[in-house]
Design a protein around this motif. Structure first.
Motif, PDB file in Angstrom:
ATOM      1  N   CYS A   1      -8.095  -2.749   3.230  1.00  0.00           N
ATOM      2  CA  CYS A   1      -9.188  -2.271   2.384  1.00  0.00           C
ATOM      3  C   CYS A   1     -10.144  -1.505   3.302  1.00  0.00           C
ATOM      4  CB  CYS A   1      -9.884  -3.458   1.723  1.00  0.00           C
ATOM      5  SG  CYS A   1     -11.293  -3.019   0.703  1.00  0.00           S
TER       6      CYS A   1
ATOM      7  N   GLN B   1       0.814  -1.217   0.000  1.00  0.00           N
ATOM      8  CA  GLN B   1       0.000   0.000   0.000  1.00  0.00           C
ATOM      9  C   GLN B   1       0.847   1.267   0.000  1.00  0.00           C
ATOM     10  OE1 GLN B   1      -2.097   0.985   3.679  1.00  0.00           O
ATOM     11  NE2 GLN B   1      -0.814  -0.455   4.820  1.00  0.00           N
TER      12      GLN B   1
ATOM     13  N   ASN C   1      -2.105   3.791  -0.675  1.00  0.00           N
ATOM     14  CA  ASN C   1      -3.298   3.241  -1.319  1.00  0.00           C
ATOM     15  C   ASN C   1      -4.115   2.507  -0.266  1.00  0.00           C
ATOM     16  OD1 ASN C   1      -5.245   2.003  -2.831  1.00  0.00           O
ATOM     17  ND2 ASN C   1      -3.855   0.979  -4.250  1.00  0.00           N
ATOM     18  N   THR C   2      -5.174   3.141   0.220  1.00  0.00           N
ATOM     19  CA  THR C   2      -5.989   2.548   1.284  1.00  0.00           C
ATOM     20  C   THR C   2      -6.882   1.429   0.777  1.00  0.00           C
ATOM     21  OG1 THR C   2      -7.697   4.236   0.994  1.00  0.00           O
ATOM     22  CG2 THR C   2      -5.980   4.681   2.635  1.00  0.00           C
TER      23      THR C   2
ATOM     24  N   GLU D   1      -3.048  -7.032   2.732  1.00  0.00           N
ATOM     25  CA  GLU D   1      -3.152  -5.593   2.549  1.00  0.00           C
ATOM     26  C   GLU D   1      -4.525  -5.089   2.993  1.00  0.00           C
ATOM     27  OE1 GLU D   1      -0.794  -3.437   1.587  1.00  0.00           O
ATOM     28  OE2 GLU D   1       0.728  -4.999   1.314  1.00  0.00           O
TER      29      GLU D   1
ATOM     30  N   GLU E   1      -4.098   8.566   2.195  1.00  0.00           N
ATOM     31  CA  GLU E   1      -4.220   8.752   0.750  1.00  0.00           C
ATOM     32  C   GLU E   1      -3.463   9.982   0.277  1.00  0.00           C
ATOM     33  OE1 GLU E   1      -8.419   8.847   0.185  1.00  0.00           O
ATOM     34  OE2 GLU E   1      -8.610   6.644   0.084  1.00  0.00           O
TER      35      GLU E   1
ATOM     36  N   MET F   1      -5.519  -0.990  -1.295  1.00  0.00           N
ATOM     37  CA  MET F   1      -4.564  -1.902  -1.912  1.00  0.00           C
ATOM     38  C   MET F   1      -5.065  -3.336  -1.898  1.00  0.00           C
ATOM     39  SD  MET F   1      -1.631  -1.900  -3.456  1.00  0.00           S
ATOM     40  CE  MET F   1      -1.634  -3.373  -4.477  1.00  0.00           C
TER      41      MET F   1
END
Length: 279
Positions: A151, A123, A182-183, A149, A177, A185
């Protein structure tokens, strides 16, 4: 965490307080990651590369799974994190886990690994496809690539009954972000693996929920770590009230709701390097 495929966007830092937060977070996530690693066939006798080891929790989990006949090599670029990881491994009596300060692109490898793993790593990388391509080359043909990862999108609706918790979660998500993380990922793993030339991965999602203090502490911990960054970004913090009493108020909100509170959703993806892959 290591740099792979470009400069990483790691917003969480490497302070002593962050090390303690990571250890608390690892206690919450350990059962989920262990189930995922077992599903991915991480087991006795394997030689495993742990990417972005931090203070060593994932490496120690993997070391217990591979047992004394296996080996775990943790890669981490922060010197202080490595020192803490080595101390913790020694205290735990895990002689099969070692740590090295290196960029994965420069990691000296005398023989291929049976698996490469990581949690909350891709991420923060600007090009996770390149990172997976690089890491898969360190794994033997038929070896395992397994990553856990986050989400964030599923948990916000689940926490709609918790306005204070939700406000903190939204600020955390925005802060990550805007720092380049990348939240989502976890959701991107399916495509990312295939774009890296790997077979479509097997996926699983878990969302830890509960009304215990650890669940409320997790969101508060992460909020405190990112608070200086939120202030620099001029994110709207006024509605949260006094930060000194924030944890108590989050815990009270959860208790009053009589409903469980979610933590971040974790998506695990694992695949195998094609047997005919060139070294």
């Amino acid at each position: 965490m290591p740099t792979s495929g470009g400069t990483s966007h790691y917003a969480l830092g490497n302070t002593d307080a962050e090390h303690e937060r990571l250890i608390r977070q690892a206690m919450l996530l350990a059962p989920l990651t262990e189930r995922f690693f077992r599903q991915a066939d991480i087991g006795p006798g394997q030689r495993v590369l742990d990417l972005g080891s931090g203070v060593g929790d994932v490496a120690m989990l993997a070391a217990r799974l591979v047992g004394p006949s296996g080996e775990v090599v943790g890669v981490e670029r922060d010197t202080r994190s490595i020192a803490r990881a080595r101390t913790r491994v020694a205290e735990a009596g895990l002689n099969n886990a070692i740590f090295t300060q290196s960029d994965v692109r420069k990691l000296p490898v005398d023989k291929p690994f049976d698996a490469v793993v990581g949690r909350f790593i891709l991420q923060f990388l600007p090009d996770p496809v390149v990172a997976l391509q690089l890491m898969s080359q360190l794994v033997r043909p038929g070896g395992i690539i397994a990553f856990h990862e986050p989400c964030w999108s599923p948990i916000l609706p689940l926490a709609a009954h918790l306005p204070l918790w939700s406000a903190c979660a939204s600020l955390i998500r925005e802060s990550l972000e805007r720092s380049g993380g990348n939240t989502e990922m976890g959701l991107a793993l399916y495509c990312t693996f295939q774009q890296a030339g790997l077979p479509a991965p097997t996926l699983q999602m878990e969302i830890p929920v509960g009304d215990n203090p650890a669940a409320a502490l997790w969101i508060y911990d992460l909020f405190c770590t990112l608070l200086p960054q939120m202030q620099q970004l001029n994110l709207p913090l006024e509605g949260l009230g006094n930060v000194d009493t924030l944890l108590e108020r989050i815990q009270s909100e959860v208790e009053r709701s009589k409903n469980p509170v979610p933590c971040v959703a974790l998506i695990g993806a694992w695949s195998r390097r094609p047997a005919n892959a060139a070294s």
